[in-house]
Scaffold this active site. Sequence first.
Site, PDB file in Angstrom:
ATOM      1  N   SER A 157       2.858 -28.376 -38.447  1.00 34.59           N
ATOM      2  CA  SER A 157       3.516 -29.497 -39.111  1.00 34.59           C
ATOM      3  C   SER A 157       2.501 -30.624 -39.342  1.00 34.59           C
ATOM      4  CB  SER A 157       4.717 -29.945 -38.273  1.00 34.59           C
ATOM      5  OG  SER A 157       5.569 -30.792 -39.005  1.00 34.59           O
ATOM      6  N   ASP A 185      12.103 -23.116 -43.934  1.00 36.76           N
ATOM      7  CA  ASP A 185      11.308 -24.236 -43.420  1.00 36.76           C
ATOM      8  C   ASP A 185      11.495 -25.496 -44.258  1.00 36.76           C
ATOM      9  OD1 ASP A 185       9.264 -25.793 -42.186  1.00 36.76           O
ATOM     10  OD2 ASP A 185       8.087 -23.985 -41.843  1.00 36.76           O
ATOM     11  N   HIS A 228      11.471 -24.239 -39.194  1.00 31.08           N
ATOM     12  CA  HIS A 228      10.230 -24.950 -38.909  1.00 31.08           C
ATOM     13  C   HIS A 228       9.573 -24.537 -37.586  1.00 31.08           C
ATOM     14  CE1 HIS A 228       7.452 -28.109 -39.898  1.00 31.08           C
ATOM     15  NE2 HIS A 228       7.727 -28.852 -38.835  1.00 31.08           N
TER      16      HIS A 228
END
Length: 296
Positions: A107, A245, A272
């Site tokens: 991320s 995601d 995610h």
Amino acid sequence: MWREIEPDARHEIEVDGYRIVAYSFGSGDETVFCLNGGPGLPCDYLREAHSCLIDKGYRVVAFDQLGTGASDRPSNKALWTIGRYVQETEAVRTALGLGKVHMLGHSWGGWLAIDYALTYPENLKTLILEDTVADMPHLISELERLRAALGPESVAMMQKHEARGTYDHPEYLAAVTILNYRHVCRLPEWPAPVRRSLDDWNMGPYQTMQGSNEFLYIGNLKDWNRISDLPGLSMPVLITTGEHDELTPACSVRMKLALPHAELKVFANASHMPFYESPHDYYPALLDFLSRHRAS
């Protein structure tokens, strides 16, 4: 498979007068250096998901970025920049004597890993970009598409509160919660390391760099874009993403097309956090990539 493991060592490193706390697992010759998401999250959720790589002979290192976890938490907003975090990451690598590493960024940690790789490519054996992007304006357009699935009334409601700055209104928070369960973690019960990181979230770095939630980018990273720089990265790259995601598969494809030596894995039924949502698919893919790029 992931499990919670006590670190073999806890290190305190001084970086520009601040204390940074790092955690080391295992003693293998090959190091997986983990950069977690946020910004503002302690490293617990990513650390606990990857410390199990010691079972395959890897050393795993993670650290609480400045402003998070056990590291110092200054309040100076000028500290919350990706460039400063790149230098912090290099200071940790140097202080621990890690040498060339397999850098794994998840991320926000993926954005950090990309800028690190562009600055210090000689320090990386491989680059692993998990659930991340290299083009923030493209991501923002993708998030608008995900938000649109809530329906026009919900979108109008969210836009109203964003215009007023009333991000803590119950109806706005309800819409964000739905998006979180669709696109951040699709498990009915979120794993303990995820909850622990979220419960200790420092919103100072997050709001300065990103915004008030996962689906609104208004901070100092909103125009960040490294797509044009990616062709210059020559190390092997693994890109992973979940089918659902928030940092969408389209963003991953955009990275893959720009990188000369990249492969992409999309995990079905995950969002995610595939390492928690789809571990039976995630770990074999990661370990296969690492094994193919171990030093002989």
